[in-house]
Design a protein around this motif. Structure first.
Motif, PDB file in Angstrom:
ATOM      1  N   SER A 192      71.464  17.135   6.445  1.00  0.00           N
ATOM      2  CA  SER A 192      71.292  18.036   7.591  1.00  0.00           C
ATOM      3  C   SER A 192      72.620  18.406   8.243  1.00  0.00           C
ATOM      4  O   SER A 192      72.720  19.439   8.892  1.00  0.00           O
ATOM      5  N   ARG A 193      73.656  17.588   8.090  1.00  0.00           N
ATOM      6  CA  ARG A 193      74.968  17.905   8.668  1.00  0.00           C
ATOM      7  C   ARG A 193      75.691  18.986   7.876  1.00  0.00           C
ATOM      8  O   ARG A 193      76.654  19.567   8.361  1.00  0.00           O
TER       9      ARG A 193
ATOM     10  N   THR B 230      74.134  21.754   6.421  1.00  0.00           N
ATOM     11  CA  THR B 230      73.496  23.067   6.423  1.00  0.00           C
ATOM     12  C   THR B 230      74.278  24.031   7.303  1.00  0.00           C
ATOM     13  O   THR B 230      74.865  23.648   8.304  1.00  0.00           O
TER      14      THR B 230
ATOM     15  N   ILE C 221      71.607  27.759  10.573  1.00  0.00           N
ATOM     16  CA  ILE C 221      70.614  27.153  11.459  1.00  0.00           C
ATOM     17  C   ILE C 221      70.354  25.717  11.009  1.00  0.00           C
ATOM     18  O   ILE C 221      70.852  25.280   9.975  1.00  0.00           O
ATOM     19  N   SER C 222      69.548  25.004  11.763  1.00  0.00           N
ATOM     20  CA  SER C 222      69.292  23.594  11.445  1.00  0.00           C
ATOM     21  C   SER C 222      68.424  23.464  10.197  1.00  0.00           C
ATOM     22  O   SER C 222      67.765  24.416   9.769  1.00  0.00           O
ATOM     23  N   LYS C 223      68.407  22.288   9.659  1.00  0.00           N
ATOM     24  CA  LYS C 223      67.640  22.011   8.440  1.00  0.00           C
ATOM     25  C   LYS C 223      66.137  22.265   8.643  1.00  0.00           C
ATOM     26  O   LYS C 223      65.509  22.924   7.804  1.00  0.00           O
TER      27      LYS C 223
ATOM     28  N   TRP D 282      65.520  25.917   8.463  1.00  0.00           N
ATOM     29  CA  TRP D 282      65.599  26.438   7.094  1.00  0.00           C
ATOM     30  C   TRP D 282      64.302  26.164   6.340  1.00  0.00           C
ATOM     31  O   TRP D 282      63.836  27.006   5.568  1.00  0.00           O
TER      32      TRP D 282
END
Length: 143
Positions: free
Chosen positions: A27-28, A30, A33-35, A38
């Motif tokens: 997740s860091r 991506t 936008i956030s994971k 997505w």
């Protein structure tokens, strides 16, 4: 008819591959936008979401994240075990070699002492002192 099936399979493959790639990516890493966002984009817009993920959101210069399995290794697959096994084997071989050399030395000393007898007290005391200083290794093993 066949073209529709091919297109449907292609859409499904792109959707599934894109979704799995999003899920497996850290997740860091991506972008955009956030994971979780997505994942929602991928589900709501299957093909467009996957294309956007590959163009915008996916981290560059990285392959899909590999999962690391934390299962136990068999002894013959564990490098630490093999390294320790090799060290133990070498130590045992060295100990066997030292025992053999000590036995040979003791046999030679017995042979030398047996041939001289006890009539020469001066020489016997010198060899006793020399032998006594050499036997310190043997007494350490007994302790």
């Amino acid at each position: 008819m066949l073209l529709r099936v091919v297109v449907a399979v292609a859409v499904l493959v792109v959707f599934v591959y894109g979704l799995i790639d999003v899920i497996r990516t850290d997740s860091r890493q991506t972008k955009g936008i956030s994971k979780p966002a997505w994942i929602v984009v991928q589900i709501v817009l299957p093909v467009i979401g996957a294309v956007l993920w590959f163009l915008i959101g996916r981290p560059r210069d990285t392959a899909p994240a590999r999962t690391s399995y934390s299962h136990t290794l068999a002894p013959d697959d564990d490098p630490d075990f093999l390294r320790n096994l090799e060290i133990r084997r070498r130590n045992q071989a060295e100990a066997d070699r030292l025992k053999k050399l000590k036995a040979e030395l003791d046999a030679k000393e017995r042979k030398v002492d047996g041939g001289k007898g006890t009539s020469d007290t001066t020489h016997g005391s010198e060899s006793g002192e020399a032998r006594g200083s050499g036997d310190t290794q043997g007494t350490d093993e007994v302790k």
